[in-house]
Motif scaffolding. Structure first.
Motif, PDB file in Angstrom:
ATOM      1  N   LYS A 283      32.253  49.347   2.388  1.00  0.00           N
ATOM      2  CA  LYS A 283      31.053  48.830   3.036  1.00  0.00           C
ATOM      3  C   LYS A 283      30.586  49.798   4.112  1.00  0.00           C
ATOM      4  O   LYS A 283      31.391  50.458   4.767  1.00  0.00           O
ATOM      5  N   ASP A 284      29.264  49.852   4.312  1.00  0.00           N
ATOM      6  CA  ASP A 284      28.753  50.695   5.392  1.00  0.00           C
ATOM      7  C   ASP A 284      29.054  50.046   6.735  1.00  0.00           C
ATOM      8  O   ASP A 284      29.403  48.871   6.825  1.00  0.00           O
ATOM      9  N   GLU A 285      28.896  50.830   7.805  1.00  0.00           N
ATOM     10  CA  GLU A 285      29.270  50.366   9.142  1.00  0.00           C
ATOM     11  C   GLU A 285      28.452  49.152   9.566  1.00  0.00           C
ATOM     12  O   GLU A 285      28.959  48.237  10.217  1.00  0.00           O
ATOM     13  N   GLU A 286      27.174  49.136   9.179  1.00  0.00           N
ATOM     14  CA  GLU A 286      26.317  48.015   9.564  1.00  0.00           C
ATOM     15  C   GLU A 286      26.809  46.716   8.947  1.00  0.00           C
ATOM     16  O   GLU A 286      26.846  45.668   9.591  1.00  0.00           O
ATOM     17  N   THR A 287      27.217  46.764   7.668  1.00  0.00           N
ATOM     18  CA  THR A 287      27.722  45.573   6.997  1.00  0.00           C
ATOM     19  C   THR A 287      29.018  45.095   7.641  1.00  0.00           C
ATOM     20  O   THR A 287      29.251  43.904   7.822  1.00  0.00           O
ATOM     21  N   LYS A 288      29.909  46.037   8.009  1.00  0.00           N
ATOM     22  CA  LYS A 288      31.161  45.668   8.667  1.00  0.00           C
ATOM     23  C   LYS A 288      30.885  44.962   9.993  1.00  0.00           C
ATOM     24  O   LYS A 288      31.507  43.953  10.328  1.00  0.00           O
ATOM     25  N   ASN A 289      29.935  45.499  10.779  1.00  0.00           N
ATOM     26  CA  ASN A 289      29.604  44.902  12.074  1.00  0.00           C
ATOM     27  C   ASN A 289      29.012  43.505  11.912  1.00  0.00           C
ATOM     28  O   ASN A 289      29.214  42.633  12.761  1.00  0.00           O
ATOM     29  N   ASP A 290      28.256  43.272  10.824  1.00  0.00           N
ATOM     30  CA  ASP A 290      27.660  41.967  10.582  1.00  0.00           C
ATOM     31  C   ASP A 290      28.720  40.890  10.398  1.00  0.00           C
ATOM     32  O   ASP A 290      28.484  39.717  10.675  1.00  0.00           O
ATOM     33  N   GLN A 291      29.901  41.288   9.915  1.00  0.00           N
ATOM     34  CA  GLN A 291      30.939  40.319   9.601  1.00  0.00           C
ATOM     35  C   GLN A 291      31.866  40.035  10.782  1.00  0.00           C
ATOM     36  O   GLN A 291      32.745  39.191  10.684  1.00  0.00           O
ATOM     37  N   ILE A 292      31.672  40.735  11.889  1.00  0.00           N
ATOM     38  CA  ILE A 292      32.475  40.495  13.085  1.00  0.00           C
ATOM     39  C   ILE A 292      31.766  39.451  13.955  1.00  0.00           C
ATOM     40  O   ILE A 292      30.629  39.654  14.353  1.00  0.00           O
ATOM     41  N   PRO A 293      32.411  38.306  14.221  1.00  0.00           N
ATOM     42  CA  PRO A 293      31.759  37.286  15.055  1.00  0.00           C
ATOM     43  C   PRO A 293      31.418  37.841  16.431  1.00  0.00           C
ATOM     44  O   PRO A 293      32.187  38.596  17.026  1.00  0.00           O
ATOM     45  N   ARG A 294      30.262  37.479  16.940  1.00  0.00           N
ATOM     46  CA  ARG A 294      29.827  37.951  18.250  1.00  0.00           C
ATOM     47  C   ARG A 294      30.197  36.954  19.341  1.00  0.00           C
ATOM     48  O   ARG A 294      30.213  35.743  19.117  1.00  0.00           O
ATOM     49  N   VAL A 295      30.490  37.489  20.508  1.00  0.00           N
ATOM     50  CA  VAL A 295      30.752  36.673  21.692  1.00  0.00           C
ATOM     51  C   VAL A 295      29.569  36.835  22.634  1.00  0.00           C
ATOM     52  O   VAL A 295      29.109  37.954  22.886  1.00  0.00           O
ATOM     53  N   TYR A 296      29.061  35.725  23.141  1.00  0.00           N
ATOM     54  CA  TYR A 296      27.936  35.741  24.071  1.00  0.00           C
ATOM     55  C   TYR A 296      28.383  35.142  25.402  1.00  0.00           C
ATOM     56  O   TYR A 296      28.736  33.964  25.464  1.00  0.00           O
ATOM     57  N   ASN A 297      28.393  35.942  26.447  1.00  0.00           N
ATOM     58  CA  ASN A 297      28.681  35.432  27.784  1.00  0.00           C
ATOM     59  C   ASN A 297      27.363  35.002  28.416  1.00  0.00           C
ATOM     60  O   ASN A 297      26.516  35.845  28.734  1.00  0.00           O
ATOM     61  N   TYR A 298      27.181  33.693  28.564  1.00  0.00           N
ATOM     62  CA  TYR A 298      25.949  33.243  29.223  1.00  0.00           C
ATOM     63  C   TYR A 298      26.254  32.975  30.689  1.00  0.00           C
ATOM     64  O   TYR A 298      26.816  31.943  31.049  1.00  0.00           O
ATOM     65  N   VAL A 299      25.888  33.933  31.536  1.00  0.00           N
ATOM     66  CA  VAL A 299      26.176  33.886  32.967  1.00  0.00           C
ATOM     67  C   VAL A 299      24.936  34.362  33.721  1.00  0.00           C
ATOM     68  O   VAL A 299      24.006  34.923  33.136  1.00  0.00           O
ATOM     69  N   SER A 300      24.926  34.157  35.047  1.00  0.00           N
ATOM     70  CA  SER A 300      23.783  34.630  35.835  1.00  0.00           C
ATOM     71  C   SER A 300      23.769  36.147  35.907  1.00  0.00           C
ATOM     72  O   SER A 300      22.711  36.773  35.971  1.00  0.00           O
ATOM     73  N   GLY A 301      24.969  36.762  35.880  1.00  0.00           N
ATOM     74  CA  GLY A 301      25.066  38.218  35.803  1.00  0.00           C
ATOM     75  C   GLY A 301      24.378  38.936  36.946  1.00  0.00           C
ATOM     76  O   GLY A 301      24.168  38.392  38.027  1.00  0.00           O
ATOM     77  N   ASP A 302      24.002  40.184  36.690  1.00  0.00           N
ATOM     78  CA  ASP A 302      23.334  40.992  37.716  1.00  0.00           C
ATOM     79  C   ASP A 302      21.842  40.701  37.774  1.00  0.00           C
ATOM     80  O   ASP A 302      21.164  41.140  38.705  1.00  0.00           O
ATOM     81  N   GLU A 303      21.313  39.991  36.756  1.00  0.00           N
ATOM     82  CA  GLU A 303      19.883  39.767  36.686  1.00  0.00           C
ATOM     83  C   GLU A 303      19.377  38.846  37.791  1.00  0.00           C
ATOM     84  O   GLU A 303      18.286  39.013  38.312  1.00  0.00           O
ATOM     85  N   ASN A 304      20.196  37.843  38.161  1.00  0.00           N
ATOM     86  CA  ASN A 304      19.723  36.860  39.143  1.00  0.00           C
ATOM     87  C   ASN A 304      20.924  36.174  39.788  1.00  0.00           C
ATOM     88  O   ASN A 304      21.079  34.957  39.718  1.00  0.00           O
ATOM     89  N   SER A 305      21.776  36.967  40.409  1.00  0.00           N
ATOM     90  CA  SER A 305      23.009  36.429  40.984  1.00  0.00           C
ATOM     91  C   SER A 305      22.745  35.724  42.314  1.00  0.00           C
ATOM     92  O   SER A 305      21.742  35.964  42.986  1.00  0.00           O
ATOM     93  N   MET A 306      23.678  34.860  42.684  1.00  0.00           N
ATOM     94  CA  MET A 306      23.568  34.087  43.917  1.00  0.00           C
ATOM     95  C   MET A 306      24.959  33.904  44.495  1.00  0.00           C
ATOM     96  O   MET A 306      25.900  33.604  43.760  1.00  0.00           O
ATOM     97  N   THR A 307      25.101  34.067  45.792  1.00  0.00           N
ATOM     98  CA  THR A 307      26.400  33.880  46.437  1.00  0.00           C
ATOM     99  C   THR A 307      26.617  32.413  46.768  1.00  0.00           C
ATOM    100  O   THR A 307      25.674  31.605  46.774  1.00  0.00           O
ATOM    101  N   PHE A 308      27.884  32.065  47.039  1.00  0.00           N
ATOM    102  CA  PHE A 308      28.181  30.696  47.434  1.00  0.00           C
ATOM    103  C   PHE A 308      27.466  30.333  48.730  1.00  0.00           C
ATOM    104  O   PHE A 308      27.049  29.189  48.914  1.00  0.00           O
ATOM    105  N   ARG A 309      27.315  31.307  49.634  1.00  0.00           N
ATOM    106  CA  ARG A 309      26.628  31.037  50.903  1.00  0.00           C
ATOM    107  C   ARG A 309      25.176  30.612  50.642  1.00  0.00           C
ATOM    108  O   ARG A 309      24.683  29.633  51.202  1.00  0.00           O
ATOM    109  N   THR A 310      24.504  31.371  49.756  1.00  0.00           N
ATOM    110  CA  THR A 310      23.120  31.051  49.428  1.00  0.00           C
ATOM    111  C   THR A 310      23.022  29.704  48.724  1.00  0.00           C
ATOM    112  O   THR A 310      22.137  28.891  49.009  1.00  0.00           O
ATOM    113  N   PHE A 311      23.953  29.468  47.809  1.00  0.00           N
ATOM    114  CA  PHE A 311      23.984  28.197  47.078  1.00  0.00           C
ATOM    115  C   PHE A 311      24.110  27.022  48.046  1.00  0.00           C
ATOM    116  O   PHE A 311      23.367  26.030  47.954  1.00  0.00           O
ATOM    117  N   MET A 312      25.036  27.122  48.990  1.00  0.00           N
ATOM    118  CA  MET A 312      25.254  26.034  49.935  1.00  0.00           C
ATOM    119  C   MET A 312      24.093  25.896  50.918  1.00  0.00           C
ATOM    120  O   MET A 312      23.768  24.784  51.356  1.00  0.00           O
TER     121      MET A 312
END
Length: 491
Positions: A283-312
């Motif tokens: 199989k070509d590399e693209e087909t092999k990659n299609d068969q590997i399950p993906r992991v998605y981290n859904y987090v605030s990340g660097d895009e829109n982070s907030m500290t505990f101080r700001t949260f409180m």
């Protein structure tokens, strides 16, 4: 980006589809049901794997669930939506998920999407039970999925914090000290104490039994916010400058649905590619990659982070403008990172008031409650400490890529763009939601709640002055020995 910008590709993907959902009576599961039924009205059926609880059969629990205010819009727009939901009675920790042969075959013959979110969410759950539900239960789900004739996607929803030893936490499958089969065999053969002694020192039983995926970690935040809003929780162990990975629950539900859509689309592309190539070559590399399950981290990340101080700070500002009339003390929440100082203030602000109030309750013939409440709060604070005292870097490139693949219609209907979220507006709704739906305090009582808060603030100052005077005289009478004794107790 899809060619047709005006049509929802996700809605189109779920049209006529049958969905199996586990964890549907839980926090996130309820949101997934509501979102799928409301925004994908052409889906055929949602099968819910549910168990008996507190002497209530699954049908009774489901009816009560649909009476929740969460489903108000659905009741208005689609009065017969409940006909699209069918209960499959079972247990995650049972063989074949506790399903009857008939229900098992129904899933195999009809289900197109599986959203697996069922798990024990108790951080102090016995490892043997956690393994039966989280690990063996997931294996049973995968066995069922392999039997499904028309399955397009299997989405496993777990916690982004289950790989805490790693920094940063990447979107990949990590090697685990024990294979799932070995872990299951160990906990089923040995007693609980022996299991805890020989398994790695993870933070909780959930860390040992869910080695991949993501689940919204919002429960400790809600517990703290509710407790602080009514004046019960006054101090937590926390680094104010640590980043809080808080994400809106509806965004998480949208992301899960989008992951199912993309997985199904990728599955179709892979199947089409296989039909075009009947050769037995590698199989070509693209087909092999299609068969590997993906992991998605859904987090605030660097895009829109907030500290505990700001949260409180947000929580304090908005919490005061909608102060609860049911508060038993004023809002005062200290974020303490120093272990010794935390122990001292925990005694002064939690345990002494608890024993005093419970003592008064006993004397007037009432049931003492605060000691039991603060015992639970201490467990929550201890569990939350590892998250609240450190900033955990988590990669989320797969999630960002997924968002970019949505067309304009889907970005509007199934929005999960955390970078565009206004935290100030979110926290206002967050605190109002806690007041209305958790504390169950209507808007009409806000003026009285604010007046009561001013009264409690004055009372708090008086108590703090009494505390200071009492401590001063205690030290004066007993000398430096009392300080040494206090230090030994706190250490």
């Amino acid at each position: 980006m899809e060619e047709n910008q005006g049509e929802s590709q996700i809605r189109k993907s779920f049209a006529g589809a049958n969905i199996l959902l586990t964890g549907g009576t839980g926090f996130l599961g309820k949101l997934l049901i509501e979102k799928l039924l409301r925004c994908c009205p052409e889906l055929d059926k949602i099968y819910l794997l549910a168990r008996k609880k507190k002497n209530k059969d699954p049908q009774t629990r489901l009816k009560e669930q649909f009476d929740d205010v969460l489903y108000k819009t659905l009741h208005k727009d689609q009065p017969d939506f409940i006909k699209k939901v069918e209960i499959l009675e079972g247990e995650m920790d049972s063989e074949n998920l506790g399903l009857t042969d008939r229900d098992w075959l129904t899933v195999c013959d009809k289900v197109n999407f599986i959203l697996h979110g069922a798990a024990t969410v108790r951080f102090d759950e016995a490892l043997s039970k956690a393994v039966r539900i989280n690990t063996r239960g997931t294996k049973e789900m995968l066995t069922l999925a392999r039997c499904c004739k028309y399955l397009k996607a299997f989405v496993y929803i777990s916690t982004a914090y289950c790989n805490l030893p790693h920094q940063p936490i990447e979107e990949k499958f990590y090697d685990f000290p024990l294979t799932s089969d070995l872990l299951i065999d160990v906990v089923e053969r040995l007693d609980s104490k022996t299991v805890d002694d020989i398994t790695p020192g993870f933070h909780s039983s959930g860390d040992r039994t869910t080695p991949c995926g993501q689940r919204l970690l919002i429960i400790p935040r809600v517990v703290i916010s509710v407790g602080a809003s009514v004046g019960i929780i006054r101090i937590i162990k926390c680094n104010p400058d640590a980043v809080v990975n808080l994400v809106p629950a509806d965004f998480v539900a949208n992301a899960c649905i989008a992951v199912a859509w993309k997985t199904a689309r990728q599955h179709m592309k892979t199947a089409e590619r296989k039909l075009e190539d009947f050769s037995e070559g590698p199989k070509d590399e693209e087909t092999k990659n299609d068969q590997i399950p993906r992991v998605y981290n859904y987090v605030s990340g660097d895009e829109n982070s907030m500290t505990f101080r700001t949260f409180m700070n947000y929580a304090h500002t908005h919490g005061f403008t909608m102060a609860s009339s049911k508060a038993i003390w004023c809002y005062m929440l200290f974020l303490i990172n120093n272990a010794l100082l935390f122990k001292a203030l925990n005694i002064l602000l939690h345990w002494i008031p608890a024993y005093v109030c419970d003592g008064v309750a006993v004397m007037i013939g009432k049931k003492p409650m605060l000691k039991k409440v603060y015992t639970k709060i201490d467990k929550w604070i201890h569990f939350n400490e590892i998250f609240a005292c450190h900033t955990w870097k988590m990669e989320n490139s797969n999630t960002i890529e997924l968002l970019r693949e949505l067309n304009e219609a889907d970005r509007h209907i199934f929005d999960f763009d955390i970078s565009a979220l206004d935290w100030n507006s979110y926290m206002y709704n967050y605190m109002m939601g806690i007041r209305l739906f958790l504390v169950k305090d209507p808007k009409e009582t806000i003026p009285w709640g604010i007046k009561k808060q001013y009264f409690l603030i004055i009372a708090n100052y008086i108590v703090m002055i009494i505390y200071a005077i009492a401590l001063f005289w205690l030290v004066k009478l007993l000398g430096g020995g009392v300080l040494k004794l206090m230090y030994k107790i706190l250490s």
